[in-house]
Write an enzyme that holds these catalytic residues in place. Structure first.
Site, short mmCIF file in Angstrom:
data_model
loop_
_atom_site.label_atom_id
_atom_site.label_comp_id
_atom_site.label_asym_id
_atom_site.label_seq_id
_atom_site.Cartn_x
_atom_site.Cartn_y
_atom_site.Cartn_z
N GLY A 1 0.56 -1.59 0.12
CA GLY A 1 0.09 -0.04 0.14
C GLY A 1 0.42 1.18 -0.41
O GLY A 1 0.27 2.15 -0.37
N LYS B 1 3.12 -9.19 -7.30
CA LYS B 1 3.48 -7.34 -7.18
C LYS B 1 4.66 -6.87 -7.62
O LYS B 1 4.42 -5.67 -8.27
CB LYS B 1 3.62 -7.05 -5.67
CG LYS B 1 2.20 -6.78 -5.40
CD LYS B 1 2.52 -6.88 -3.52
CE LYS B 1 0.70 -7.33 -3.05
NZ LYS B 1 0.11 -7.14 -1.67
N CYS C 1 -7.43 -9.76 10.11
CA CYS C 1 -6.32 -9.29 9.55
C CYS C 1 -6.59 -7.36 10.00
O CYS C 1 -7.35 -7.36 10.80
CB CYS C 1 -6.80 -8.52 8.19
SG CYS C 1 -8.55 -8.15 7.55
N CYS D 1 23.99 -0.54 20.84
CA CYS D 1 23.27 -0.82 19.77
C CYS D 1 24.09 -2.34 20.06
O CYS D 1 24.86 -2.97 19.49
CB CYS D 1 23.40 -0.18 18.76
SG CYS D 1 22.14 -1.22 17.42
#
Lengths: 431, 431
Positions: free
Chosen positions: B95, B139, B265, B318
């Site tokens: 999207g 896609k 969903c 990190c």
């Protein structure tokens, strides 16, 4: 095409039967194979999505509405399916309007009314929606073609006309007034008008129509340098109309057409227009489906990612006669509005009170407790019910303090009439 | 299809010649007509836009780049045509990613690298870009089909793979490293990576690849309830990487896949995703073409139209080893950065000084003059250099007044030392 190919096959079969020479059958067989291949090729040409009767919340790959109906399960929207009852008119199917139309179509809006008189050009290809093969078509035709492919459930009405002409305005007005899609007692035949035009004159025409019809609408626009934009909610009588605060150039009487120079075109970007269309339709959904807060004005300044907001009251000296009429009606309807608001608040309070017996959260790991806002505070920090954080003082007394003046040595005095009030005022002045 | 039809016609002609019975010629003629009609139908299938060699700024309807080149004339971008030199990788063509790809394609980006392994479903139709007739295609294939139709000038590379698999990650890395499109000495083969994926695992993979390659990237995401989103700029060593501040659920060691429930969903809206894609690509354009300010982090909370921003420094603890390495390099390169910044400032200052001789505006209808900020103000409204408009007073003394305390009767006293200051304070308290 498939019909033609089927007939072709029939022709070949009948030809084969009439052929006396069997050596020619091989040639016919070969052509038959060709027709089969062509039929297969023709079938790979897109088939359209079929219409869907009811919006289902079922989570399957084939349900085009599953992700939208999920908004209900997520607690965002109370009843998503109501979207099918709404009509939205979009004036101007350009860089913003076309994308807004696509978004509403994909959201499954009931009915879209589209207005434009322009044709698709290659010069439009730097914005979303239109495709190069649509060059030369009217924007309305091209939009209907694309939108009906995307979602055949949406009722599309397109008007290829210029709303700033006399004839165009009349058709525009009567199309908004048409109530055949969803019969309602009050208002026009649409729930919202979205103005996505690119000039002041057209905005003023939308403003005129919506003021006359008492029609709520939303304005949108993108700057000539393509890096800023805005959306605005206009409710006749309640907010400023588009004529309430005209831009300086218009107020000084300059014809905006003289501002456009020959051979110079405004810049535009798919990003700015996409963002403005997104913000516009998001606020449309909030307005129609009743969730979140609809922004009265929202700007987008892309160079610094700055999003200013503001609200504008109507101008009592507005030059638009219909706006003044709506303002008068709005003021007259104040008691009814107040009563409705009070009734709603009371209903909510009693609903909350009856629900108050059931605890909302059973777990309470952090020992959080709710304090009733109406209960007088047991704090020792002072008499004011809304104490300020340490180190801050009030410049002006709070509204509550204004309503309950407490002169020294005269606590709990009840004010009976104006005379009483005057006496108290004199006593205060004498101090 | 046209080739097949041409061969069909040849078959018919040769069959006609071999036919001894002339009564059958009519049937052949009829079929010939059918083939002609089919050829005509096949030709009505859209023709594609031709490639454009140079981006022209000419204002004609047929120029797909006129509105973009206008950004130069408007003073927004110095050299728009540079966009053709840039390569952008988009990971996840859903999207957000598909709309980002369309925007960059319409902007005429040089080269796009697309990564996805999913297929188009009807359930995707509530977001922009994919069309119902593409259901079932990958896609990546569907995106290449649509994007190459829109703008054949863009070089498209598509990778149908899952970057979270070992094989997928290897191909992902080597595709980013490939420098054949635009040869450069340093860095990877792309100018920016856009992450448009929908899960934490894939984001961590993009993070790993970009930390290893010292590749600047942008993150994007949309909330499960569809009403919020964000974009984030990540420069290895300079800003926080995606592992620098892990979400609580990941830090507590829960596998995110266990969070997804069967048959449930997430909600999604074309509006939120369109806005996020627009903000993402707008910041991409600012980053590539060097205009405006690129947001380090920008949120979009649609219920209240709230857009939070923030910046995050890297975490020296990190967990990502490549991030720590980039952090070390960034600290080591500080002297070089400072020297470059100083040289740039000096160059700009000298350019401004030499330009100072030429007046910027020749017309001066309103008699506007520039006052030097360093010159002491000649105003008579008081000693404060920033006088307030009439009717307004300051609640607190301005910073300037704090620096120059002026006790009554002690004007123009110069404070020499701490003793002097104490004496003045005592005198004030004694008043």
């Amino acid at each position: 095409m498939e019909v033609e190919l089927k007939e072709m096959l029939d022709d070949l079969l009948s030809l084969r039967q009439s052929l006396s020479d069997p050596s020619l059958h091989a040639s016919i067989d070969q052509m038959q194979l060709r027709v089969d291949r062509l039929t297969h090729l023709a079938k790979s040409v897109p088939v359209r999505r079929t219409k869907v009767k009811d919006m289902s919340a079922e989570v399957v790959d084939t349900n085009p509405y599953s992700r939208l109906m999920a908004l209900q399960r997520m607690g965002i929207v109370e009843n998503y399916e109501r979207i099918r009852e709404f009509s939205v008119a979009i004036v101007g199917i350009g860089g913003v309007g076309s994308v807004a139309a696509e978004m509403l179509t994909r959201c499954g809006i009931g009915r879209l009314l589209l207005y434009d008189y322009d044709k698709v050009e290659l010069a439009n290809m730097n914005r979303l929606f239109f495709r190069p093969e649509q060059v030369g078509m009217t924007k309305t035709d091209a939009a209907v073609q694309t939108l009906s492919d995307i979602n055949p459930d949406v009722v599309l009405e397109s008007y290829t006309l210029n709303i700033t002409t006399v004839q165009g305005f009349e058709t525009f007005m009567s199309s908004l007034e048409n109530k055949t899609f969803c019969s309602r007692k009050e208002g026009s035949g649409v729930d919202l008008v979205l103005s996505c035009v690119d000039n002041y004159e057209a905005r003023m025409v939308v403003n005129q129509a919506c003021n006359e019809l008492n029609q709520t609408w939303m304005e949108s626009g993108v700057s000539e340098d393509a890096v800023s934009g805005h959306i605005q909610l206009l409710i006749p009588g309640e907010t400023a109309c588009f004529a309430c605060a005209p831009p300086l150039v218009v107020a000084s009487g300059v014809d905006e057409r003289t501002l456009k120079r020959e051979g110079v075109c405004a810049a535009s970007l798919p990003t700015t227009m996409g963002v403005v269309a997104g913000l516009l339709v998001q606020n449309t959904l909030k307005f129609l489906l009743g969730f979140g807060h609809v922004s009265p004005y929202l700007g987008y300044s892309s160079l610094k990612d700055f999003f200013p907001t503001m609200a504008m009251k109507p101008n009592p000296q507005c030059s638009n006669a219909a706006c003044l009429e709506r303002q008068k009606e709005y003021i007259l309807a104040k008691p009814a509005r107040d009563a409705a608001a009070k009734a709603k608040m009371e209903a909510e309070a009693s609903a909350a009170a009856s629900a108050g017996d059931v605890p909302l959260h059973v777990d309470n790991e952090w020992d959080i407790s709710v304090i009733d806002d109406n209960e007088p505070e047991k704090s020792t920090c002072g008499t004011s019910s809304d104490a300020l954080p340490e180190g801050l003082t009030r410049e002006l007394p709070s509204a509550d303090e204004y309503q309950k003046p407490q002169p020294s040595g005269a606590t709990d005095t009840t004010i009976d009439d104006l005379e009483d009030l005057r006496r108290q005022l004199d006593a205060l002045n004498a101090d």
